[in-house]
Design a protein around this motif. Structure first.
Motif, short mmCIF file in Angstrom:
data_model
loop_
_atom_site.label_atom_id
_atom_site.label_comp_id
_atom_site.label_asym_id
_atom_site.label_seq_id
_atom_site.Cartn_x
_atom_site.Cartn_y
_atom_site.Cartn_z
N ASP A 14 -10.04 94.19 58.67
CA ASP A 14 -8.70 93.96 57.98
C ASP A 14 -7.50 94.89 57.29
O ASP A 14 -7.81 95.85 56.56
N GLU A 15 -6.07 95.17 58.41
CA GLU A 15 -5.64 95.92 57.95
C GLU A 15 -6.65 97.66 58.32
O GLU A 15 -5.98 97.99 57.13
N THR A 26 -6.64 87.39 55.75
CA THR A 26 -7.71 87.90 54.76
C THR A 26 -8.40 87.12 54.65
O THR A 26 -9.70 87.75 54.89
MG MG Z 1 -4.91 90.12 53.60
#
Ligand code: MG
Ligand code: ATP
Lengths: 260, 292
Positions: free
Chosen positions: A164-165, A50
């Protein structure tokens, strides 16, 4: 640095000063991402995935090394709206309808109503949400909300997507479906995509390049090339090539972990 | 609906009235006893009870006495009459509303400043808090007298006291509300390179709406108190505060209690109205209802 490199970092370092002392989130990250690549960042929790994405997006500032985005600083690139960012949660504004949520960045950009409406309609269609314009976020399932947030990122018409995911909170069936859709979108537009994930199959299925990271300090353990061709049905996940690359990623993750 | 909401309320109201009657009997009985003593009679408890509920100047008037007084001074008087409670309530209400609007505006402005400026955050907040530690009963006469001396009388000085009391909850609530957006939403606006005013109008302001209405409910009740307190020091001739004051000069407890009750009803209505507007706005903003 090659001519068509979109993101280029060299010896990137980031240390968070916290109350419990410094946290070395990124260490010596040297990475080159070229135009049109689909790059996945994979690694155990806390390895700085991240943080790296946020540095590219100019949401975090490195404490050492250099980084350019489109040949300019991340700050300048952000001001030029070079990227669309998709968070792990949909992060829709609850008081806005789906259409108004997708139109939010366009309002900020100062586009006129007609242009906004056109882009909202186009991008909601792209993520299969036509007909849900007037609904509020809570009236949609988690997967639909995440699709709306992708439409919102696409509405800016960026050349680059930072994700991000984005599917981390969704069940596997929805996730598979969205993976296929994302891949289609990428094949059609050839945007540069940087994609954070915890899932090996997801990374192998989507990417042209997999960056395996390891924690404490967060660093790149291995970069694995991965190209299963432009046309990838879900069944590609049962082919020997797929399994070979997945195995390689798993080995990389295990080796990265073995350091500590 | 009727069972779940009206019934509990009615039960509580009935209980309050019962307790009220009991206290009226207990508190008013000594007067009847000494009156009987002076007259050389002895009276039994059953004789005392009805008498405690019909006194001219009871220590505590019975509920029906207050009800009758309110009825006579509202429904049976023309609204323009100086003896109409509606007239007095309106005088107080107009100061309350004016003061409340100024207080809300001031509170919002302060909150916006505090949220956007570190300097204001550090320098204003202590003053805002200090301002509320000064008892309003000490401050109100000074405000009224100072304004009177420069020829400003009537609505404005009272409204200023309401402002003084209502800006505080609004300022505190709005600072919290304007700071309530999640980090992720703030980051999102940042990725769009939104400027401060865009972030304010598109994110901070809508996020703060529920906080605004919660603090406005406290603010309007405080405003009403402020307006009434503002009517006390100068011996104002109109307003609920004036009725309270006149009532206590002449020992008209029934009048005092009806003014008090009307003030309480007014406060309830005002708070309810703001709550209703807040709820309506929330629904319009598409926020999911608690029991949808
Ligand atoms: Mg993360
Ligand atoms: N704002 C911050 N302040 C202090 N430390 C932070 C901050 N953000 C991240 N960190 C630390 O930096 C390290 C890397 O965090 P990061 O969020 O990038 O990990 P990640 O790889 O995304 O993990 P996950 O898979 O759990 O999302 C962690 O040790 C984390 O605690």
């Amino acid at each position: 640095m090659s001519g068509n490199s979109v993101i280029s970092t060299s010896a990137l370092d980031l240390v968070f000063e916290t109350n419990d002392g410094p946290v070395h989130a990124l260490s010596d990250i040297t990475l080159d991402i070229r135009k049109g690549e689909f790059v996945s960042l994979i690694g155990p929790s806390g390895c700085g995935k991240t943080t790296l994405l946020r540095v590219i997006a100019d949401l975090e500032h490195p404490t050492g090394g250099t980084i350019t985005v489109n040949g300019i600083s991340p700050h300048e690139a952000r001001l030029k709206r070079a990227y669309g960012y998709v968070f792990q949660a949909a992060a829709l504004f609850p008081w806005r309808t789906i259409a108004d949520n997708v139109g939010l960045p366009l309002e900020v950009m100062g586009l006129d109503r007609a242009e906004r409406d056109a882009r909202v309609t186009e991008n909601l269609e792209l993520v299969d949400l036509a007909g849900f314009e007037k609904k509020f976020p809570w009236q949609l399932s988690g997967g639909m909300q995440q699709r709306a947030s992708i439409a919102r990122a696409l509405a800016v018409q960026p050349d680059m997507l930072l994700m991000d995911e984005p599917f981390g909170a969704l069940d596997e069936i929805v996730r598979d479906h969205l993976n296929v859709q994302l891949l289609k979108l990428w094949a059609a537009t050839h945007k540069t995509i940087v994609f954070v994930t915890h899932s090996i199959p997801e990374a192998v299925f989507l990417s042209t390049k997999i960056v395996v990271m390891s924690p404490r300090p967060g660093r790149i353990h291995e970069v694995i090339d991965c190209d299963l061709g432009d046309d990838r049905p879900l069944e590609v996940r049962e082919t020997p090539e797929f399994l070979k690359i997945a195995h390689q990623v798993r080995e990389g993750l295990a080796a990265g972990h073995a350091y500590d | 609906m009727i069972r779940t909401r009206i019934l509990p309320i009615l039960t509580v109201v009935a209980a309050i009235i019962a307790v009220w009657y009991a206290f009226a009997v207990v508190l008013n009985a000594p007067f009847e006893r000494s009156a009987a003593e002076r007259a050389g009679e002895t009276i039994s408890f059953t004789e005392i009870v009805p008498r405690t509920m019909g006194q001219q100047r009871p220590v505590l008037p019975a509920p029906h006495q207050v009800a009758v007084e309110i009825w006579e001074t509202t429904a049976e008087k023309s609204i323009t009459s100086k003896r109409s409670l509606i007239y007095h309530a309106w005088v107080t209400l107009s100061a309350t509303l004016l003061g409340f609007m100024m207080g809300t505006a001031l509170g919002i402005l302060l909150a916006v400043g505090i949220v956007h400026s570190r300097v204001l955050d550090k320098s204003m907040m202590p003053w805002v808090i200090t301002s509320q530690t000064i008892p309003i009963l000490a401050l109100a006469p000074m405000i009224i007298v100072v304004f009177n001396s420069v020829g400003v009388t009537g609505l404005l000085p009272k409204a200023l006291i309401s402002t003084y009391l209502s800006f505080f909850p609004v300022a505190v609530g709005m600072v919290k509300g304007l700071r309530s957006p999640e980090t992720m939403h703030m980051d999102l606006m940042h990725t769009y390179s939104a400027n401060r005013s865009q972030t304010f109008w598109k994110l901070r302001w809508p996020s703060s709406v529920p906080f605004l209405f919660t603090s406005m409910k406290i603010g309007i009740a405080a405003s009403l108190v402020g307006a009434i307190v503002g009517e006390l020091p100068t011996g104002a001739v109109a307003g609920l505060g004036a009725r309270l004051l006149a009532g206590s000069y002449y020992g008209q407890t029934v009048q005092i209690w009806s003014a008090l009750l009307v003030a309480a009803i007014l406060a309830g209505l005002l708070v309810g109205l703001i709550g209703w507007i807040g709820g309506w706005l929330n629904r319009r903003m598409g926020v999911r209802e608690a029991r949808a």
